[in-house]
Design a protein around this motif. Structure first.
Motif, PDB file in Angstrom:
ATOM      1  N   LEU A  60      55.823  29.791  29.105  1.00 27.95           N
ATOM      2  CA  LEU A  60      55.420  28.237  28.792  1.00 27.95           C
ATOM      3  C   LEU A  60      55.089  28.537  26.960  1.00 27.95           C
ATOM      4  N   SER A  61      55.103  29.525  26.178  1.00 26.40           N
ATOM      5  CA  SER A  61      55.486  30.445  24.788  1.00 26.40           C
ATOM      6  C   SER A  61      54.244  29.497  24.527  1.00 26.40           C
ATOM      7  N   GLY A  62      52.878  30.398  25.234  1.00 26.77           N
ATOM      8  CA  GLY A  62      52.307  30.020  23.744  1.00 26.77           C
ATOM      9  C   GLY A  62      50.853  29.050  24.376  1.00 26.77           C
ATOM     10  N   VAL A  63      51.491  28.320  25.332  1.00 26.77           N
ATOM     11  CA  VAL A  63      51.043  26.850  25.734  1.00 26.77           C
ATOM     12  C   VAL A  63      50.487  27.454  26.761  1.00 26.77           C
ATOM     13  N   THR A  64      49.188  26.907  27.251  1.00 29.00           N
ATOM     14  CA  THR A  64      48.281  27.814  27.778  1.00 29.00           C
ATOM     15  C   THR A  64      47.862  26.260  29.099  1.00 29.00           C
ATOM     16  N   ALA A  93      55.349  23.521  36.024  1.00 27.68           N
ATOM     17  CA  ALA A  93      55.351  24.608  34.922  1.00 27.68           C
ATOM     18  C   ALA A  93      56.928  24.634  34.164  1.00 27.68           C
ATOM     19  N   HIS A  94      58.207  24.533  35.215  1.00 27.37           N
ATOM     20  CA  HIS A  94      59.178  24.659  34.567  1.00 27.37           C
ATOM     21  C   HIS A  94      59.152  23.209  33.740  1.00 27.37           C
ATOM     22  N   ILE A 154      51.402  32.130  35.121  1.00 27.34           N
ATOM     23  CA  ILE A 154      52.565  31.295  34.534  1.00 27.34           C
ATOM     24  C   ILE A 154      51.736  31.645  33.109  1.00 27.34           C
ATOM     25  N   ASN A 155      49.862  31.589  32.441  1.00 26.21           N
ATOM     26  CA  ASN A 155      49.575  31.410  31.295  1.00 26.21           C
ATOM     27  C   ASN A 155      49.661  33.113  30.804  1.00 26.21           C
TER      28      ASN A 155
END
Length: 927
Positions: free
Chosen positions: A90-94, A420-421, A84-85
């Protein structure tokens, strides 16, 4: 707002052991920083060590029994977070993670959950007590886990305080679907409701109904057993015994109870199917003991261990019999396998599980697979630290790949992606690099709406927080000398059906049915179960279906009744048969015999008609009332014979109505005509003036016949209108239907017959009075005899008709009709025919005149004598005169007179000579 803070302590058991908890950060087993942190709870160790010395202190102990399969689930979570990372999801969110080992203990899991609740960025891991946690920002945003339902139940109640979402990839207890008690719990697997239903369905489809169940004595085991019990009952499956084993291996009674369970299995020889709801380390202990006792059964595996590779590698596992189980639906494992191949390159500083695994490899790598597995499981953390100092570190990635349980790996990855979603949904218009951008309860609401793409299918949580994915039905098969876990079928949880990919796998399923596991033998079609004194409904005797019942399947609880009276079934029948329809058919030998009798009667009537027609002007024919009366009587006899036809062959509405009416009216017409003849004969030969006057008043031939017959017509008309006869199906014979005519009204039928009997009785009385007619003209005597035949026939008919049933019932009535008809016909006409044919010399006017004259003379003399006798008794003087007269003289008016030849004396008067002859002529002319 006022609040109370709790410090999360780290209990210390020693300062020299690396695995010991020196501070709260040491409590974390695997971690990685991130903008948003997800917690993880996994039972990487199967038990927690407990000190033997007293007193017991509140110290978090080390654990033992390293579980490779659970360790792989932690790696699956890490792998999913890394993917996912590395993606744009998540567009830059880790994402970061904190994973804790629960050691399969609720106590240790609660300590981990308490740390999850601690306030974010708190140096002292403070958990604040507040009345409202809406703005509270805890250390983590969501939790993945736990491995076991019992642990999840405890943790979920604690996490629900702040509504922190918990998504479990393995906890399947049905009770966790209750959103009132567990509002923040979700799972990426189906509920145990579907698993237990699938098990019961499999057992039922295989023809088994007598099974045993072994479960762990914890919340998960008890709830699974309860759910399975309900499903088993619904599928007519009985549980012969239930054995509960301690939930923790550290329990002192564990081995004793395992021995007791094995002993129970051995004793119950009729139980060949065992359902097992236990954790993998429990199953390992149980199976090792079962192999020692040479137990060979079919084992139904729950999702906890159905795909456990380490159990499939137990030496001599094939001796246990067949193992079939239900596992969670798996997905593509290729990326995860690549992750495992590169695992040795990853640092172990932030992953104690990986570091411990590498140490275990160093200690146990020289052993074969099973011994290697046993070595790993038996090493405690304390022992490992002592032994690893002298070992070289080595790596074996093949061992990890060989122990992958695809269902659990897939559900773990799915859980992380679901979280995550949900985070993605919260981060659309927020800066999620700030940990306080949203709270866990907001993420919880987003999680309820999440849709995840899995294998090109959209799946989401239902209203209970469950993902109703399908199950893989797993079959353990020996291939090339090794036990392999193969997929036999797929179980659709929505439709409740098994789906087979090919015929070979379906054949594997059919092979399971060859094993018998029943309390009683199967009842064959044609039999039904009879419950014995056993409390179990599966223990029964097989008894034959009674008559008119059938069963067409195996093990039927009851026999079906033939649902229509037109069908029947013998004892021990598998189907119903249509009943044979019976009636007195034309082809029946008895019907043919009766028809011949009726035909002969018709021929006899025609013959009599011909004889009477040819001898129309003879005294015998004239004395019979003339040709018209004879024809009417003969015609009525013909109709009576004709009515018997309506008693034969299949009854119809017309036949039922016509036969009795035709017979009743015809017979009444016949008796009426004979009654007129009786009156005429009595009138002709009666010398009693009073009787003659009465007979002259009564003797009205046409009105009498019309009136008598008309009354019968009225009776029959009312009968046919108000209570008409109809066709009835008689089911009194088990295997046949008798078609018969129901008279409609027995009362009406009785009135009709009673009326005929009344007329016949009157006719009999009149004929009896005229029985002493001339010898060659004794018609009244024959009429009397004919009426007697009629009475005898119908008196016998009544009890016979009442006690007879079957298709020959109409024949009884035909017989009595024929007897009475033949009796009257023969008595009425055959004596005359005899005179006409064989005594033609008496069938002349002079012969009849002489015969009547002789009868009249005798009758007149007898009347005179009777009168004299009466006069002598009434007067003594007349008696004296009578005594003084000679025997050849007759006293008249007090004087003695001689009776000259040819004189007739009537009532004391001497008639002129030849008066008797004159009277004879009058009698002859009158008849």
């Amino acid at each position: 707002m006022a609040f109370v803070t709790f410090l999360i302590p780290c209990f210390v058991i020693g300062t020299d052991i690396a695995f010991s908890c020196q501070n709260t950060d040491d409590f974390v087993d695997a971690s990685s920083p991130g903008d948003i942190v997800i917690g993880g709870l996994f039972a990487v160790h199967s038990e927690m060590l407990h000190p033997e010395e007293l007193p017991i202190k509140p110290v978090i102990q080390n654990c033992a029994g390293f579980e490779i399969q659970i360790f792989l689930q932690t790696l699956a979570m890490i792998h999913a977070i890394e993917m996912i990372n590395n993606s744009t999801l998540l567009s830059g969110v880790t994402l970061g993670y904190e994973i804790y080992d629960t050691c399969a203990e609720v106590t240790k899991a609660m300590a981990s959950a308490l740390r999850f609740l601690s306030k974010f960025n708190s140096s002292e891991d403070v958990v604040e007590f507040k009345c409202n946690y809406s703005d509270y920002v805890p250390r983590i945003k969501a939790v993945t886990g736990a491995s076991y339902s019992e642990v999840s139940m405890a943790v979920s109640r604690l996490l629900a305080l702040q509504l922190i979402p918990q998504v479990s990839p393995a906890s399947s207890a049905e009770i966790l679907s209750d959103k009132i008690r567990f509002p923040s719990f979700f799972r990426t697997i189906p509920s145990d409701f579907h698993q237990t239903r699938a098990m019961a369905h499999l057992i039922c489809e295989s023809g088994w109904n007598w099974i045993g169940v072994i479960a762990t004595d914890d919340d998960n085991g008890r709830f699974a057993l309860e759910s399975f019990g309900v499903q088993a009952m619904a599928n007519n499956v009985c549980i012969a015994f239930k054995e509960m084993l301690p939930a923790y291996l550290s329990d002192n009674t564990f081995h004793t109870k395992v021995d007791h369970a094995i002993e129970k299995i051995v004793k119950e020889t009729r139980v060949n199917v065992i359902v097992v709801f236990m954790r993998q380390f429990h199953v390992l202990k149980l199976f090792k003991k079962a192999i020692e006792r040479n137990v060979n059964k079919i084992w139904i595996a729950s999702d906890n261990w159905s795909a456990a590779v380490k159990i499939s590698k137990i030496p001599n596992i094939r001796q246990l019999g067949t193992i079939v189980g239900f596992g969670f639906k798996s997905g593509d494992m290729s990326t995860f396998q690549d992750f495992l191949r590169n695992l040795h390159e990853k640092p172990t500083d932030n992953n104690k599980f990986l570091r411990e695994y590498i140490m275990l490899l160093s200690v146990c790598a020289h052993l074969e697979y099973h011994d290697f597995q046993t070595c790993i499981s038996n090493q405690s953390q304390d022992d490992l630290l002592q032994n690893v100092e002298n070992e070289h570190q080595i790596w074996r990635d093949d061992f990890l790949n060989a122990n992958i349980e695809p269902g659990f790996i897939h559900s773990t990855i799915l859980a992380v992606y679901a979280i995550a979603h949900a985070i993605k949904g919260q981060c659309k218009d927020r800066n999620c690099k700030d940990p306080s951008a949203f709270t866990p309860w907001e993420l919880l609401e987003e999680l309820k709406k999440v849709t995840v793409i899995d294998d090109d299918k959209e799946i989401k949580f239902d209203s209970n927080g469950d993902m109703s994915t399908s199950y893989d039905v797993l079959l353990w098969k020996e291939i090339d000398g090794h036990m392999e876990i193969t997929t036999m079928a797929e179980y659709d949880t929505e439709k409740g059906d098994f789906i087979f990919e090919d015929e070979e796998k379906k054949k594997d399923f059919m092979d399971l049915k060859k094993v018998q596991s029943t309390c009683s033998q199967h009842c064959r079609p044609g039999q039904m179960k009879k419950v014995t004194e056993s409390p179990h409904t599966c223990c029964y005797e097989c008894v034959y279906c009674p008559e008119n019942h059938y069963s067409n399947q195996t093990d039927m609880d009851y026999c079906y009744r033939c649902n229509n009276k037109t069908y029947w079934a013998p004892v021990n029948s598998t189907t119903c048969y249509r009943k044979t329809i019976h009636f007195l058919a034309w082809t029946d030998w008895f019907a043919i015999f009766l028809l011949l009798l009726s035909t002969f009667g018709v021929v006899l009537i025609l013959s009599i008609s011909v004889i009477f027609t040819k001898n129309l002007n003879t005294p015998v024919v004239k004395a019979s009332g003339g040709l018209t009366v004879c024809y009417i009587i003969l015609f009525s006899h013909f109709l009576i014979f004709l009515s018997t036809i309506f008693f034969i062959d299949e009854p119809t509405e017309f036949k039922c109505k016509a036969r009795q009416a035709l017979f009743g009216i015809s017979f009444t017409l016949c008796i009426s005509c004979i009654l007129i003849k009786s009156l005429k004969i009595l009138l002709a030969f009666s010398f009693d003036p009073k009787l003659q006057n009465f007979l002259k008043c009564v003797y009205k031939p046409i009105p009498t016949v019309v009136t008598c017959t008309g009354i019968q017509v009225i009776i029959c008309t009312f009968w046919l209108i108000f209570r008409t006869p109809f066709v009835k199906q008689n089911f009194s014979i088990p295997r046949a239907i008798i078609l018969e005519c129901h008279e409609g009204s027995i009362v009406a039928f009785g009135i009709m017959l009673g009326y005929i009997a009344a007329l016949a009785f009157i006719c009999f009385i009149f004929a009896f009075k005229g029985r002493k007619l001339p010898e060659n003209y004794n018609e009244a005597k024959f009429i009397t005899f004919g009426m007697l035949i009629y009475f005898i026939a119908w008196i016998v008919f009544i009890p016979v008709y009442a006690t007879t049933f079957g298709k020959y019932l109409p024949a009884v009535e035909i017989i009595v009709v024929l007897i009475s008809n033949y009796g009257i016909l023969c008595c009425t006409f055959l004596p005359k025919c005899y005179i006409i044919i064989y005594k033609q010399e008496t069938n002349t006017k002079s012969a009849f005149l002489k015969m009547v004259y002789t009868y009249s003379s005798k009758s007149a003399g007898s009347v005179a004598v009777s009168q004299i006798s009466l006069d002598s008794k009434s007067s003594s003087s007349r008696a004296t005169i009578s005594d003084s007269c000679k025997s050849e003289k007759i006293p008249v008016n007090g004087n003695c007179h001689s009776q000259a030849p040819g004189q007739t004396l009537i009532k004391g008067k001497v008639l002129p000579k030849n008066t008797a002859r004159t009277m004879a002529r009058k009698r002859l002319s009158s008849i």
